[in-house]
Design a protein around this motif. Structure first.
Motif, PDB file in Angstrom:
ATOM      1  N   VAL A  87       0.869  -1.191   0.000  1.00 43.54           N
ATOM      2  CA  VAL A  87       0.000   0.000   0.000  1.00 43.54           C
ATOM      3  C   VAL A  87       0.902   1.237   0.000  1.00 43.54           C
ATOM      4  O   VAL A  87       1.906   1.277   0.715  1.00 43.54           O
ATOM      5  CB  VAL A  87      -0.932   0.013   1.236  1.00 43.54           C
ATOM      6  CG1 VAL A  87      -1.748   1.308   1.271  1.00 43.54           C
ATOM      7  CG2 VAL A  87      -1.846  -1.198   1.217  1.00 43.54           C
ATOM      8  N   ALA A 101      -3.040   3.018  -6.079  1.00 42.81           N
ATOM      9  CA  ALA A 101      -2.709   1.726  -5.470  1.00 42.81           C
ATOM     10  C   ALA A 101      -1.599   1.006  -6.217  1.00 42.81           C
ATOM     11  O   ALA A 101      -0.938   0.118  -5.654  1.00 42.81           O
ATOM     12  CB  ALA A 101      -3.967   0.850  -5.399  1.00 42.81           C
ATOM     13  N   GLN A 128       1.066  -5.300   4.552  1.00 39.64           N
ATOM     14  CA  GLN A 128      -0.077  -5.419   5.484  1.00 39.64           C
ATOM     15  C   GLN A 128       0.146  -6.490   6.535  1.00 39.64           C
ATOM     16  O   GLN A 128      -0.796  -6.991   7.147  1.00 39.64           O
ATOM     17  CB  GLN A 128      -1.358  -5.708   4.689  1.00 39.64           C
ATOM     18  CG  GLN A 128      -1.657  -4.658   3.617  1.00 39.64           C
ATOM     19  CD  GLN A 128      -1.753  -3.283   4.218  1.00 39.64           C
ATOM     20  OE1 GLN A 128      -2.607  -3.037   5.062  1.00 39.64           O
ATOM     21  NE2 GLN A 128      -0.875  -2.380   3.791  1.00 39.64           N
TER      22      GLN A 128
END
Length: 687
Positions: A87, A101, A128
């Protein structure tokens, strides 16, 4: 191993190999069995994202439209699943750029290099995983200039005044234009677009680089009084931008003709005492320049007195307003733009001075026994500052005398007859008049005295019939501060209309209030003898008695009303120094004790405040002195409290008093009374 447990021999790496297939055999020495084991390696977030670009400097034109791709900064993470999901975050773009993105940086809003020329961006790529790992890429975005700004002159209009004899090639002024762009886009060139009125040859030239405006042809005020020149400034961009301004050139007249008087010499006569502001001569001056003909008038600017000065010789200089104008100084060197004439003013006499005797008083003595008719007694003499008939003097006696006669030309006084009829000393006073022959005639009086009589002096002795008197202007209401000494109340003197000893005054106080006041017996000056204390006595009625030295003496009195001003010299005092009180534990907050302090001062100096020092479980009312608990007390935590209660006032100087709420040894306590709220408890849960 022999127990069928499979162990790893090295550290596994998901990124190198994420699964294994193991073939396992089982044998008892006679029979063998086989099995296949599939080992799947689970990913751990142990890798940060990695950017794939190396060039961190980007150039972009300032007119790039919004939505344009600026650059791509993709990053990869070799981990799997969420651990490898990247991200992007963009910082430092100030709302002008954003990142999507996929790592594409796009222009969000239009740029303006003149507002900001460089953006230092920070691209943050984060996976993430848990914990999340990030990598920062620093980018420099340089905004390249586009020629989007025209030159701007420092003024929308320039004005300059130039004399008509200004030399050709002279610089008149410099115009200046600036361009907010950069490089060639900001390079400014100047040129003349138009000139009004039109001439066969250009009157002005401009330096294309510096903007300096020069005179290329000779000016002539009589032909053209003003020019308007339009100048253009253009930049070096493609396409080029330009702007224009106006220069107004005012041509100034050059003075080349001197003024001329209508006469070379003026002879004038005026009477003295002419009024200030009166005109005495009118003249005309002409100038072949634009000035034309001007009239001038000489007027009296001060007091004209022939006796002070009887003739004035003036040099009258006429100067026009041309440039350059040279002033007349010292020996009156004249420029080519000035001219002069002579004016002679003769002051005529006016009979404005009375005859003045050479002496203010004359006296003579005549012996009666030897006096003869025609004998000279004395001569008087007078002078007159005027001239002509105005200064010729005649003498006469104001009143007829049977004894004396005065020569009206010489001023000599002689006896008319012998003095046999004079039988006693006598004083004869004669008034002599000196009169001039002017119109109107002016006279001066003098006295001629003969001292023959013996004068007897009668002395009147003074008696003491006037008492001393104090002035009604004396301020009798006074205000004095306490605790200050010595203080000067002032001098309270009286006057006496008598003379000598009858007017010699002595002063004393009827009551000095035990030495609180003292008076100087000779001058009446009153001082304090010691410091006053308002708390002992707040006012005085001080009676001053003034007595003369006559026989019998006479007296007068003056009463001073003196108010003593309070000074903050008394601290607050508690009614008792030690307090004790008992309070039950667990009682809600309430007033447990009321204390009171007093202050002998008054007003603001007697205001009392209370505060507690050294203990936070109690509160005292700032003005009331009421002591309260702030929370329920707990006997098991603290069985008694000791603290200091302070009383103070805010006066100047700051004064205070303190009292202690002390422990049992001092017999004054804040004792917490125990309440039966705890049951018995075993010291061990089992035995």
């Amino acid at each position: 191993d022999i127990n069928g447990i499979i162990w790893t021999k090295i550290k596994l790496d998901y990124e190198s190999q994420n699964n294994y297939t193991l073939n396992i055999s089982l044998s008892d020495g006679i029979t063998t069995d086989y099995a296949t084991v599939f080992v799947q390696v689970t990913d751990v977030n142990d890798n940060s994202p990695v950017f794939g670009i190396t060039n961190t400097t980007i150039n972009i034109l300032e007119n790039t439209p919004a939505g344009t791709l600026i650059t791509s900064v993709p990053a990869t993470d070799v981990d799997a699943g969420f651990n490898g999901l990247v991200v992007y975050t963009l910082k430092g773009a100030e709302g002008k750029m954003d990142i999507d993105a996929s790592g594409l940086i796009l222009l969000e809003k239009e740029l303006d290099r003149e507002t900001q020329g460089i953006y230092n961006l920070a691209v943050i790529a984060s996976d993430q995983g848990q914990p999340r790992l990030s990598t920062i890429l620093n980018l420099t975005v340089i905004i390249d200039d586009v020629n989007d700004n025209p030159p701007v002159f420092s003024s929308s209009k320039y004005e300059v005044s130039v004399p008509e004899d200004k030399a050709r090639g002279s610089k008149l002024l410099t115009v200046s234009a600036t361009d907010l762009d950069a490089g060639a886009n900001a390079l400014v060139k100047y040129r003349i677009i138009s000139q009004l009125p039109l001439t066969s040859l250009p009157v002005f030239l401009v330096n294309s680089t510096t903007g300096e405006l020069f005179l290329s042809q000779q000016l002539d005020y009589e032909t053209t009084k003003q020019f308007e020149v339009e100048l253009e400034a253009s930049d070096g961009g493609q396409p080029s931008h330009s702007t224009s301004t106006h220069v107004v050139v005012h041509v100034l007249d050059v003075n080349d003709n001197p003024p001329k008087f209508n006469q070379a010499i003026y002879d004038i006569a005026v009477t003295e005492n002419i009024q200030k502001g009166s005109p005495i001569c009118t003249f005309s001056v002409t100038d072949d320049d634009e000035v034309g003909t001007k009239d001038g008038t000489i007027v009296v600017n001060g007091y004209v007195d022939r006796e002070t000065k009887e003739k004035y010789d003036l040099l009258l200089v006429a100067s026009d307003n041309g440039m350059p104008q040279r002033q007349v100084i010292h020996c009156f060197l004249l420029s080519s733009h000035q001219n002069f004439t002579y004016i002679s003013i003769q002051v005529l006499d006016v009979n404005d001075n009375v005859p003045q005797f050479t002496k203010a008083q004359y006296s003579a003595s005549v012996r009666v026994a030897t006096a003869k008719e025609g004998a000279s007694v004395l001569s008087v003499s007078a002078t007159d500052l005027d001239i002509g008939n105005n200064s010729i003097i005649s003498y006469s006696l104001m009143n007829h005398s049977d004894i004396f006669h005065i020569n009206n030309h010489t001023g000599e006084i002689i006896l008319r007859s012998s003095l046999a009829h004079i039988t006693a000393d006598t004083v004869v006073t004669l008034t002599v008049i000196a009169a001039d022959h002017g119109v109107p005639q002016l006279t001066s009086n003098g006295e001629l005295c003969f001292h023959i009589l013996l004068f007897v002096t009668v002395r009147v002795n003074d008696i003491n019939d006037n008492p001393p008197v104090f002035s009604e202007l004396i301020q009798t209401k006074l205000s004095l501060p306490e605790n200050a000494a010595p203080l000067d109340l002032g001098t309270f003197s009286a006057t006496d209309k008598d003379i000598g000893e009858n007017a010699f005054i002595s002063y004393y106080l009827q009551d000095d209030f035990a030495g609180a006041f003292h008076i100087n017996t000779s001058t009446g000056k009153v001082m304090t003898g010691k410091s006053l204390d308002r708390e002992m006595m707040d006012s005085y009625e001080l009676k001053i008695i003034a007595t003369d030295s006559g026989k019998p003496p006479l007296s007068e009195s003056l009463v001073l009303s003196i108010a003593v001003e309070d000074v903050n010299d008394n601290p607050p005092v508690f009614s008792q120094k030690l307090y004790s009180v008992t309070v039950k534990e667990n009682d809600p907050p309430h007033v447990i004790l009321s204390t009171t302090a007093t202050d002998n001062d008054i007003g603001y100096n007697a205001i009392i405040h209370y505060t507690i020092i050294g203990e936070t479980s109690f509160y005292v009312g700032e003005h009331s002195g009421n002591i309260s608990t702030l929370q329920p007390l707990d006997y098991e935590s603290c069985a008694h409290y000791t603290f200091t209660l302070k009383a103070f006032n805010p006066g100047d100087p700051y004064l205070q008093d303190t009292t202690n709420i002390t422990d049992v040894e001092s017999l004054f306590l804040v004792i917490v009374e125990d309440v039966n709220e705890e049951g018995p408890i075993f010291d061990k849960p089992s035995y």
